[in-house]
Design a protein around this motif. Structure first.
Motif: not given
Length: 830
Positions: A102, A110-111, A114, A141-142
């Motif tokens: 990451s 966020e995420g 994951e 983003d994710a």
């Protein structure tokens, strides 16, 4: 390599940005190797219940030094963590694989970790990760990360749902699955289907590309009707984009054909009126249905030619049009032809009145018949217009060609000589058109196109006028009898007398033979001129063409494609194809002459012709043969000789009546009848006295100094200045009819914020020739994209753009401003 060595590069990158790095290592797996990190200028501090002292040292004692603050074990939460404020300020480094990846990606949303953990196989390949990093933006983003991972797996840079769907549909159309299988293998298929469900509305427990394709086209067949909030606008817009983009057009055509079979779409529209299908073009079956029913309606004459024209015009934007354009042209031509025939009355007050009505009105039926026949003959595939063709052939032959010929024959029979007070005789062509220019010290060029009949010349006039700076006017002459090549060619030359040689095989002008280019050139030399074949002229260099023009006061250029094709039995049915080629040839020839500095160009012919595509019934052939003392020449449409026996089936002329020297007699089969002769063709004929054979065109062409063509003007007429829903219909108005000098305009419509397109793009053609304003409106239906979500309450520009010739660029032609004011309901970002 020790564990800590793999971490060093990540730490070094963080120190490029931060003075202090906080490292959480809950398992303490790096504790033993920590001192071997070897980070120049960085002091390592291990946290051991001395958080306050560390904070004081970092902030007060050594506020400019670099520190790596290492914490193992469980870190207190909330206010129990005395270093929390600093960790929030500088961020926290962790050395598990997901965290390292990451951080390597440079994403902080966020995420992200994951996603990395869920797609371990993707991130195990260094090459894939490098390709991904090239696409990433630090604010991704994710969801955007997964979209770009999907693009990498598919081997492309574009990550929008539209572009990913395009790739998968193109692959599916080829019967392949490798790219989709790769998505499944990397665990990205669920992400794709989630996006498809959210944005397009396709929801099922077991999605597949095949099922998705069928769902798309089922929705299309239903007009994208839906009770879903927001409807199916997104898939409707993107399907239009996919079908109109050359990258996926062929694939979507393949998929549409497959879907039509699976949905049995042909049966679904079996009882639907073609009028209700005019705006539908998702399936080829729609095209076939419209063509079949429209042709039947024209055959039954239950539809007006105006309505047919409107339907045909509307279908020109269909994605299937390339395969069916010729059939639509044939249907439109047939509808207009039948309409003309329904209103035509062959009333002629005199010989001249008939000539005048043919050159002004009646020629149009011959022209429409040619357009119909040519379109049908050049359609590739079995013709579905059998009944219509049968009706057109029957009515054209019996109700027009025969009836016109029969009525005109009465005026011919009433005439004591072959002459007109309305039209100049063909024999006066040089004296009336060319000689005045030469006497005025100017030069002239004459293009003589064998068998260029009047209706073809009328179309040629329009084509020449469409060229910038070219003008053309059309006149008519009364052709010589018999209307055959040798006599017609001789009549166009400068001369005082015309007659036939003793054997009637050669036409003599002032006793000189005229039956080839060399002989004609010799005659033209007497007026400072020359003759050349069109192919020979075109083969010259530009300097050579300028040289030959400069060297002659008069230049005759002989073109022969129509007659050369029609006179051969093996090719006579291709005569309308030859006409099409001739129109292109002569426009090109006119341009070459203009480039050779020619400013006065005439285009004319030796004779016209009769042609019917169907084999003629026996009733159109004479049951008798000519009789006489000395028959020299017998042709299907004329006889030359001496002492010809008078017969009611023929019109007989002597040389004096035809304004020819000598004592030769001429007989012409009446009306459109032919003599029965062995060999040769009978569909294409000339030599007789029908209006189609003897109304000879004269086109006068001039080139202007200034440009005189322009594109038609189009105006934007917004009905509101706000966009409050997911789509807006913009009314557009073509402010004037299209003509030869006011030419069609093609534009591309779209909605923009700055240079960001937030809608579909619609291509429109404004080419309406109608003088009725009501016929010149068009609507552009604009569907907003997902990107419009970012521009609510902003100014939006509706643009009409036009293509810049010889480039891939577009420029703004017209625009109108809107304000975007709507509520967006989107819970998925792709």
């Amino acid at each position: 390599m020790s564990q800590v060595a793999t971490v060093r590069p990540h730490l070094e990158r963080r120190f490029d940005t931060f003075r202090v790095v906080f490292w959480h290592d809950p398992e303490g797996q790096y504790a033993a190797d920590l001192d071997s990190l070897d980070l120049p200028g960085v002091e390592i501090i291990r946290v051991s219940n001395d958080e306050y002292a560390i904070k004081n040292r970092l902030l007060h004692d050594e506020p400019t030094s670099k520190f790596l603050v290492y914490r193992s074990g469980i870190v207190p939460s909330g206010v129990g963590n005395w270093l929390l404020d600093l960790e929030l300020a500088y961020g926290v480094f962790t050395a598990d694989r997901a965290s390292l990846v990451s951080q390597d990606l440079g994403l902080a949303a966020e995420g992200i970790e994951e996603v990395v953990q869920a797609h371990e196989k993707f991130f195990n390949a260094t090459k894939r990760v490098q390709s991904l990093k090239a696409l990433l933006n630090q604010n991704d983003d994710a969801a955007r990360l997964r979209a770009k991972m999907t693009a990498v797996v598919l081997g492309q840079a574009e990550h929008t749902l539209l572009e990913i769907t395009r790739t998968l549909l193109v692959e599916n159309a080829k019967g392949r699955t490798a790219k989709y299988d790769a998505l499944v293998d990397h665990g990205l298929d669920d992400f794709y289907w989630t996006g498809v469900a959210s944005i397009y509305g396709y929801k099922t427990t077991s999605p597949s590309i095949d099922d998705f394709v069928l769902w798309i086209f089922r929705r299309a067949s239903e007009g994208f009707a839906s009770e879903r909030p927001g409807g199916l606008q997104n898939v409707q817009r993107d399907l239009a984009s996919l079908r109109n983009d050359r990258r996926s057009q062929e694939a979507l055509t393949t998929l549409a054909k497959r879907a039509a079979r699976d949905l049995d779409y042909a049966s679904a529209i079996e009882d639907v009126s073609f009028r209700d299908l005019v705006s539908v073009d998702f399936f080829e079956e729609t095209e076939k249905k419209i063509i079949h029913d429209l042709a039947q309606a024209v055959t039954d004459q239950t539809v007006t030619s105006r309505e047919v024209s409107e339907v045909v015009r509307a279908r020109q934007s269909s994605v299937w049009i390339d395969e069916y354009k010729q059939l639509y042209t044939a249907i439109a031509s047939a509808a207009e032809l039948l309409s003309e025939l329904a209103a035509i009355y062959f009333t002629m007050s005199s010989f001249d009145d008939a000539l005048d009505r043919y050159r002004r009105d009646w020629f149009r039926v011959d022209q429409l018949y040619r357009h119909f026949t040519f379109a049908l003959r050049t359609y590739e595939g079995p013709s579905p217009l059998g009944p219509l063709r049968e009706k057109v052939e029957k009515l054209y032959t019996n109700a027009f060609v025969y009836e016109l010929g029969r009525t005109w024959q009465k005026k011919v029979d009433e005439s004591s000589e072959w002459s007109s007070s309305l039209l100049r005789p063909q024999t006066a062509f040089y004296r009336e058109y060319v000689d005045p220019l030469v006497r005025d010290g100017k030069k002239a060029v004459v293009i003589v196109s064998d068998a260029l009949r009047y209706e073809v010349a009328e179309e040629l006039r329009a084509r020449i006028r469409q060229e910038d700076r070219f003008d053309a006017s059309l006149d008519a002459m009364l052709g010589v009898l018999p209307s055959y090549t040798q006599l017609g060619m001789a009549a166009l030359l400068p001369h005082r007398t015309l007659k036939h040689s003793p054997d009637a095989k050669t036409v003599l002008a002032d006793d000189q033979p005229t039956n080839n280019t060399a002989f004609r050139s010799k005659i033209l030399e007497t007026v400072g001129g020359a003759a050349i074949q069109a192919e020979d002229f075109k083969a010259l260099t530009q300097d050579e063409r300028r040289g030959i023009y400069k060297a002659n006061r008069v230049l005759y250029v002989y073109h022969n494609r129509i007659d050369a094709t029609g006179d051969k039995p093996g090719t006579e049915r291709q005569v309308f194809e030859a006409v099409s080629d001739t129109l292109r040839d002569i426009v090109d020839l006119v341009k070459k002459l203009a480039n050779a500095n020619a400013t006065n160009v005439f285009i004319t012919a030796d004779h016209g012709f009769l042609f019917q595509d169907d084999a003629l019934a026996d009733s159109f052939f004479l049951s008798t043969q000519p009789q006489g003392d000395d028959i020299k020449v017998t042709n299907r449409r004329y006889v030359l000789g001496h002492g010809l026996k008078v017969d009611y089936a023929f019109t007989t002329f002597n040389s004096v009546q035809l304004k020819l020297d000598g004592d030769l007699e001429v007989q012409i089969p009446k009306s459109i009848h032919r003599l029965k002769l062995a060999g040769g063709g009978s569909r294409f004929v000339h030599g007789g006295a029908t209006l189609q054979e003897v109304v000879i065109p004269v086109l006068a062409v001039n080139k202007k100094r200034k440009s005189d063509t322009r594109l038609v003007n189009v105006e934007v007429w917004p009905e509101s200045d706000k966009i409050t829903t997911g789509q807006v219909v913009v009314r557009l108005f073509q402010s004037e009819p299209v003509s030869e000098k006011v030419q069609p305009r093609k534009v591309r419509a779209g909605l923009y914020v700055g240079e960001t397109l937030i809608s579909n793009q619609v291509e429109l053609t404004f080419d309406q020739e109608s003088t009725d304003k009501r016929d010149r409106y068009q609507n552009a239906q604009m569907l907003l994209t997902q990107d419009a979500n970012d521009y609510n309450n902003r100014a939006v520009e509706f643009r009409l753009e036009e293509h810049i010739p010889n480039t891939n660029q577009w420029r703004v032609y017209q625009k109108a401003m809107y304000t975007l004011k709507r509520s967006f309901a989107s819970d998925f970002d792709f």
